[in-house]
Design a protein around this motif. Structure first.
Motif, PDB file in Angstrom:
ATOM      1  N   ILE A 127       0.981  -1.140   0.132  1.00 56.04           N
ATOM      2  CA  ILE A 127      -0.113   0.029  -0.131  1.00 56.04           C
ATOM      3  C   ILE A 127       0.828   1.275   0.031  1.00 56.04           C
ATOM      4  O   ILE A 127       1.879   1.251   0.989  1.00 56.04           O
ATOM      5  N   VAL A 128       0.793   2.069  -0.906  1.00 57.99           N
ATOM      6  CA  VAL A 128       1.620   3.366  -1.233  1.00 57.99           C
ATOM      7  C   VAL A 128       0.779   4.567  -0.651  1.00 57.99           C
ATOM      8  O   VAL A 128      -0.293   4.744  -1.353  1.00 57.99           O
ATOM      9  N   LEU A 129       0.985   5.534  -0.185  1.00 61.15           N
ATOM     10  CA  LEU A 129       0.658   6.588   0.212  1.00 61.15           C
ATOM     11  C   LEU A 129       1.524   7.849  -0.447  1.00 61.15           C
ATOM     12  O   LEU A 129       2.809   7.696  -0.216  1.00 61.15           O
ATOM     13  N   GLN A 130       0.664   8.636  -1.024  1.00 62.70           N
ATOM     14  CA  GLN A 130       1.419   9.609  -2.118  1.00 62.70           C
ATOM     15  C   GLN A 130       1.850  11.038  -1.425  1.00 62.70           C
ATOM     16  O   GLN A 130       1.060  11.570  -0.774  1.00 62.70           O
ATOM     17  N   ASP A 131       3.109  11.503  -1.624  1.00 62.48           N
ATOM     18  CA  ASP A 131       3.366  12.646  -1.252  1.00 62.48           C
ATOM     19  C   ASP A 131       3.467  13.622  -2.430  1.00 62.48           C
ATOM     20  O   ASP A 131       4.088  13.480  -3.504  1.00 62.48           O
ATOM     21  N   HIS A 132       2.278  14.417  -2.644  1.00 64.48           N
ATOM     22  CA  HIS A 132       2.196  15.386  -3.672  1.00 64.48           C
ATOM     23  C   HIS A 132       2.463  16.572  -3.525  1.00 64.48           C
ATOM     24  O   HIS A 132       1.984  17.644  -4.052  1.00 64.48           O
ATOM     25  N   GLY A 133       2.885  16.850  -2.215  1.00 65.88           N
ATOM     26  CA  GLY A 133       3.384  18.383  -1.737  1.00 65.88           C
ATOM     27  C   GLY A 133       2.370  19.034  -1.104  1.00 65.88           C
ATOM     28  O   GLY A 133       2.395  20.101  -0.445  1.00 65.88           O
ATOM     29  N   ASP A 134       1.165  18.183  -0.582  1.00 70.81           N
ATOM     30  CA  ASP A 134       0.332  18.715   0.101  1.00 70.81           C
ATOM     31  C   ASP A 134      -0.022  18.243   1.505  1.00 70.81           C
ATOM     32  O   ASP A 134       0.336  17.031   1.799  1.00 70.81           O
ATOM     33  N   LEU A 135      -0.315  18.753   2.613  1.00 68.39           N
ATOM     34  CA  LEU A 135      -0.461  18.526   3.896  1.00 68.39           C
ATOM     35  C   LEU A 135      -1.595  17.549   4.412  1.00 68.39           C
ATOM     36  O   LEU A 135      -2.259  17.838   5.145  1.00 68.39           O
ATOM     37  N   VAL A 136      -1.956  16.704   3.392  1.00 67.89           N
ATOM     38  CA  VAL A 136      -3.015  15.771   3.784  1.00 67.89           C
ATOM     39  C   VAL A 136      -2.593  14.937   4.902  1.00 67.89           C
ATOM     40  O   VAL A 136      -1.462  14.298   5.149  1.00 67.89           O
ATOM     41  N   GLN A 137      -3.517  14.652   5.787  1.00 64.46           N
ATOM     42  CA  GLN A 137      -3.368  13.671   6.938  1.00 64.46           C
ATOM     43  C   GLN A 137      -4.172  12.205   6.855  1.00 64.46           C
ATOM     44  O   GLN A 137      -4.897  12.267   5.933  1.00 64.46           O
ATOM     45  N   PHE A 138      -3.597  11.492   7.554  1.00 59.85           N
ATOM     46  CA  PHE A 138      -4.204  10.101   7.508  1.00 59.85           C
ATOM     47  C   PHE A 138      -4.314   9.768   9.066  1.00 59.85           C
ATOM     48  O   PHE A 138      -3.717   9.975   9.875  1.00 59.85           O
ATOM     49  N   ARG A 139      -5.406   8.621   9.200  1.00 67.45           N
ATOM     50  CA  ARG A 139      -5.353   7.976  10.620  1.00 67.45           C
ATOM     51  C   ARG A 139      -6.034   6.784  10.490  1.00 67.45           C
ATOM     52  O   ARG A 139      -6.778   6.556   9.242  1.00 67.45           O
ATOM     53  N   ASN A 140      -5.971   5.883  11.411  1.00 66.37           N
ATOM     54  CA  ASN A 140      -6.689   4.657  11.500  1.00 66.37           C
ATOM     55  C   ASN A 140      -6.782   3.755  10.548  1.00 66.37           C
ATOM     56  O   ASN A 140      -7.796   3.521   9.688  1.00 66.37           O
ATOM     57  N   ILE A 141      -5.564   3.305   9.873  1.00 68.01           N
ATOM     58  CA  ILE A 141      -5.468   2.597   8.652  1.00 68.01           C
ATOM     59  C   ILE A 141      -5.074   0.981   9.051  1.00 68.01           C
ATOM     60  O   ILE A 141      -4.465   0.727   9.807  1.00 68.01           O
ATOM     61  N   TRP A 142      -6.056   0.221   8.689  1.00 70.27           N
ATOM     62  CA  TRP A 142      -6.242  -1.265   8.814  1.00 70.27           C
ATOM     63  C   TRP A 142      -6.441  -2.104   7.689  1.00 70.27           C
ATOM     64  O   TRP A 142      -7.070  -1.483   6.748  1.00 70.27           O
ATOM     65  N   LEU A 143      -6.099  -3.256   7.600  1.00 70.92           N
ATOM     66  CA  LEU A 143      -6.341  -4.164   6.537  1.00 70.92           C
ATOM     67  C   LEU A 143      -6.585  -5.408   6.846  1.00 70.92           C
ATOM     68  O   LEU A 143      -5.876  -6.081   7.812  1.00 70.92           O
ATOM     69  N   ARG A 144      -7.427  -6.186   6.128  1.00 69.84           N
ATOM     70  CA  ARG A 144      -7.643  -7.796   6.085  1.00 69.84           C
ATOM     71  C   ARG A 144      -7.318  -8.135   5.064  1.00 69.84           C
ATOM     72  O   ARG A 144      -7.979  -7.852   3.705  1.00 69.84           O
ATOM     73  N   LYS A 145      -6.504  -9.227   4.966  1.00 73.19           N
ATOM     74  CA  LYS A 145      -6.275 -10.259   3.899  1.00 73.19           C
ATOM     75  C   LYS A 145      -7.497 -10.957   3.543  1.00 73.19           C
ATOM     76  O   LYS A 145      -8.164 -11.454   4.561  1.00 73.19           O
ATOM     77  N   LEU A 146      -7.762 -11.010   2.196  1.00 76.48           N
ATOM     78  CA  LEU A 146      -8.975 -11.894   1.771  1.00 76.48           C
ATOM     79  C   LEU A 146      -8.256 -13.038   0.962  1.00 76.48           C
ATOM     80  O   LEU A 146      -7.327 -13.148   0.260  1.00 76.48           O
TER      81      LEU A 146
END
Length: 242
Positions: A223-242
């Motif tokens: 999973i890749v999160l992009q640096d596009h130069g803006d101060l975007v915030q993220f939280r509560n990231i989880w994943l379930r394998k299917l």
């Protein structure tokens, strides 16, 4: 052997009657089975017990950057893009999965179109679900929030002013044979704050900024999160394998 129409109809009626008779003679238990038993999942603060927590608000131990150690800003239980530091990606690679991720546009509104609150979530590092400030910010429709970037626009624009956005993503990876030829395309379903914006959408290939999608043979990816130069915030990231 030739059959007349009446005889064919009579045979069909007889077969239908036999099937109906067999159906009515069945017991409920004839169509019930008890194994394998599905696993039991419990929830803790909304997170499934079988989920891999990729970001819990504390650190970036599950992430790395193109340049080595992931060094985006972690504060107040959120993860914020550090402009110029590059994309970050999960150390672990995945195939089919359910991904939950929350994001928020910068508090200070500046720029327009693709230049406002831009980031992205790349599935297996190749297929981007767009993150973009979509509050009174027109842009090309296949590049708006919730789009499969440059391929499929969202089915609806889900706007929440001054609040966190939530993506729930169900992803099925494309399949390739031993000769690296595509067997089946990948698909993605996206719920944006509970609203379906991608419904089992077929992925045509890599989500290119310029040009058409490309088919790239691959296995599990990050999973890749992009640096596009803006101060975007993220939280509560989880994943379930299917």
């Amino acid at each position: 052997m030739n059959f007349s129409l009446p005889s064919v109809l009579a045979l069909a009626i007889l077969c239908g009657a036999s099937a109906l008779h067999a159906q009515t003679n069945m017991k409920p238990s004839d169509t019930e089975y008890y194994s394998p038993v599905p696993p039991t999942i419990t929830l803790d603060k909304g997170i499934p017990s079988d989920a891999i927590v990729l970001f819990d608000g504390k650190d970036l131990s599950k992430w790395k950057s193109e340049k080595g150690k992931a060094n985006w800003t972690v504060a107040n239980n959120t993860l914020e893009v550090k402009p110029g530091s590059g994309n970050i990606e999960t150390a672990e690679h995945f195939a089919d999965f359910q991904l939950h991720i929350e994001w928020k546009s910068p508090e200070l509104i500046k720029g327009e179109g693709q230049g406002r609150g831009n980031s992205g979530i790349f599935l297996q590092g190749l297929y981007e679900i767009q993150v973009l400030d979509n509050n009174n910010n027109p842009t090309y429709v296949n590049g708006g929030a919730g789009s499969l970037y440059k391929q499929r626009p969202p089915l609806a624009q889900v706007i929440v002013a001054d609040k966190w956005h939530v993506y729930d993503i169900i992803y099925k990876a494309p399949q390739f044979n031993k000769d690296s030829l595509l067997i089946s395309k990948g698909t993605v379903t996206v719920l944006h704050n509970g609203v379906v914006v991608q419904n089992n959408t077929q992925i045509d290939g890599t989500t290119e900024y310029i040009g058409l999608p490309k088919q790239v043979s691959h296995g599990p990816g990050p999973i890749v999160l992009q640096d596009h130069g803006d101060l975007v915030q993220f939280r509560n990231i989880w994943l379930r394998k299917l």
